[in-house]
Design an enzyme around this catalytic site. Structure first.
Site, short mmCIF file in Angstrom:
data_model
loop_
_atom_site.label_atom_id
_atom_site.label_comp_id
_atom_site.label_asym_id
_atom_site.label_seq_id
_atom_site.Cartn_x
_atom_site.Cartn_y
_atom_site.Cartn_z
N GLU A 1 4.91 -20.83 15.35
CA GLU A 1 6.22 -20.69 14.71
C GLU A 1 6.96 -19.47 15.24
OE1 GLU A 1 4.98 -22.38 10.30
OE2 GLU A 1 4.64 -20.26 10.77
N ASP B 1 1.42 -23.17 3.33
CA ASP B 1 2.51 -22.58 4.10
C ASP B 1 3.01 -23.46 5.24
OD1 ASP B 1 0.35 -22.39 5.76
OD2 ASP B 1 0.39 -20.22 5.98
N LYS C 1 0.28 -28.96 3.62
CA LYS C 1 -0.74 -27.95 3.29
C LYS C 1 -0.38 -27.32 1.94
CE LYS C 1 -3.11 -23.94 5.33
NZ LYS C 1 -2.59 -22.61 4.99
N LYS D 1 9.54 -13.01 14.70
CA LYS D 1 8.09 -12.96 14.79
C LYS D 1 7.58 -14.25 15.39
CE LYS D 1 5.27 -13.48 11.20
NZ LYS D 1 4.56 -13.19 9.95
N VAL E 1 5.39 -18.65 1.06
CA VAL E 1 5.08 -19.24 2.36
C VAL E 1 5.30 -18.24 3.50
CG1 VAL E 1 5.62 -21.56 1.57
CG2 VAL E 1 7.40 -20.21 2.67
#
Length: 358
Positions: A56, A230, A234, A69, A298
């Site tokens: 991600e 998250d 899930k 990030k 999350v």
């Protein structure tokens, strides 16, 4: 030159300031940024899913600074002796586009996740909450324990994990920290750990729609801190918990939580509250003591923005000033990028030419 914080530098900073103090100060930075929620660009994170995990990118900007990030989540990595989550981040100047800081964020992600969990709990849990069940005793568990002990006043931890080694590891690490007045109990099941708890934190790693908590386990007045769910598919909570009449749900950023959080199990019409509204006093985190509250966490890009800005300042405040790396070329003529490489090649060729002449 760009400021650089690697894992070794982060350990130095933590040893100087202290782990608990770092988490608490980081929580203060996050809270301050949530107070100016409207200043930030917001979007769900950009995810590339595979059958074994997810990679991600998490960007945001307040118009002056920009951050992103890179983070992965691969639950099966531990079988290969690899980390489940790794991450790094960049803080940049919007006015020039130049990066200001490149930082490790594997450790920092764990720290900021614990910080925002405790920040939310201070506004959502009952003020007399002292007992926390910690379900899932893996990589995130120590950080959650430290944050809730320091910031929320938890004095009794009840632990359970399907892997007994994970609980042993957590108990060993917490014993080394010698947290004041903290009683730790190993439990034989989730139900045993949850029984009598004021706060229940779930931090499991399996990428599936799990039922870690069932409706029968939930008592009036509990605060649920759901950390493990998250990504799409899930989750950790039985959907009937989410549909209970006496439940208040708080999320970081609703559009992202609808995709990745526990509330992906709900109809889009069911109301939830964003943490920014709680922090700014627009909505309560808890109305009455018997209410059940849920922080559906999350992870959101704003948390990482706050962490990177805090790290940059903390790093600069140290007497040694920290390390810098030549990530960006420094040119005599910024319009002549090629010349920067040409000079380097010319310098490299000189010794070889001299050797041939000899």
């Amino acid at each position: 030159m760009v400021d650089y914080i690697g894992t070794a530098r982060l350990r130095e900073l933590l040893s100087r300031i202290g782990l608990g103090r770092f988490i608490e100060q980081l929580a203060g930075e996050i809270e301050a940024d949530y107070r100016r929620w409207d200043d930030f660009e917001k979007s769900p994170r950009h995810a590339s899913h595979s059958s074994v995990g997810v990679i991600e990118l998490m960007p945001t900007s307040d118009g002056r600074l920009y951050s992103f990030k890179y983070v992965n989540g691969h639950p099966s990595n531990t079988a290969k002796n690899l980390l489940t989550v790794t991450a790094f981040g960049v803080l940049a100047d919007v006015a020039t586009g130049y990066p200001l800081l490149l930082s490790e964020m594997t450790f920092v992600t764990a720290l900021r996740t614990a910080a925002i969990s405790a920040l939310a709990a201070r506004r959502m849990a009952r003020h007399d909450s002292r007992v926390m069940a910690l379900i899932g005793n893996g990589a995130q568990s120590e950080f959650q324990a430290i944050a809730f002990h320091r910031m929320v006043g938890v004095r009794s931890l009840r632990l359970y994990d399907t892997d007994p080694y994970a609980t042993t590891k957590l108990m060993r690490n917490l014993a080394q920290l010698q947290l004041a007045d903290l009683e730790i109990t190993r439990c034989a099941s989730t139900a045993e750990a949850v029984r009598g708890a004021d706060i229940v934190t779930t931090a499991t790693a399996d990428k599936r729609n799990a039922t870690i908590l069932a409706p029968a386990m939930i008592a009036p007045g509990m605060h649920l801190n759901a950390v493990g769910g998250d990504c799409p598919g899930k989750t950790e909570l039985h959907p009937d918990i989410l549909r209970a009449q006496n439940l208040r749900i708080v999320v970081e950023y609703e559009p992202q939580a609808r995709i990745e959080g526990e509330i992906q199990q709900l109809e889009a019409s069911q109301e939830v509250t964003e943490l920014a509204d709680v922090v700014r006093g627009r909505k309560p985190g808890r109305a009455i003591d018997r209410e059940v509250t849920l922080f559906d966490s999350v992870g959101f890009a704003l948390n990482d923005f706050s962490a990177l800005r805090y790290l940059q300042r903390l790093n600069a405040e140290q007497p040694d000033g920290g390390q810098r790396i030549d990530l960006i070329p420094e040119l005599d003529d910024p319009k002549d990028l090629f010349d920067g490489l040409a000079h380097d090649r010319a310098r490299e060729r000189v010794p070889a030419r001299r050797r041939r002449m000899a």
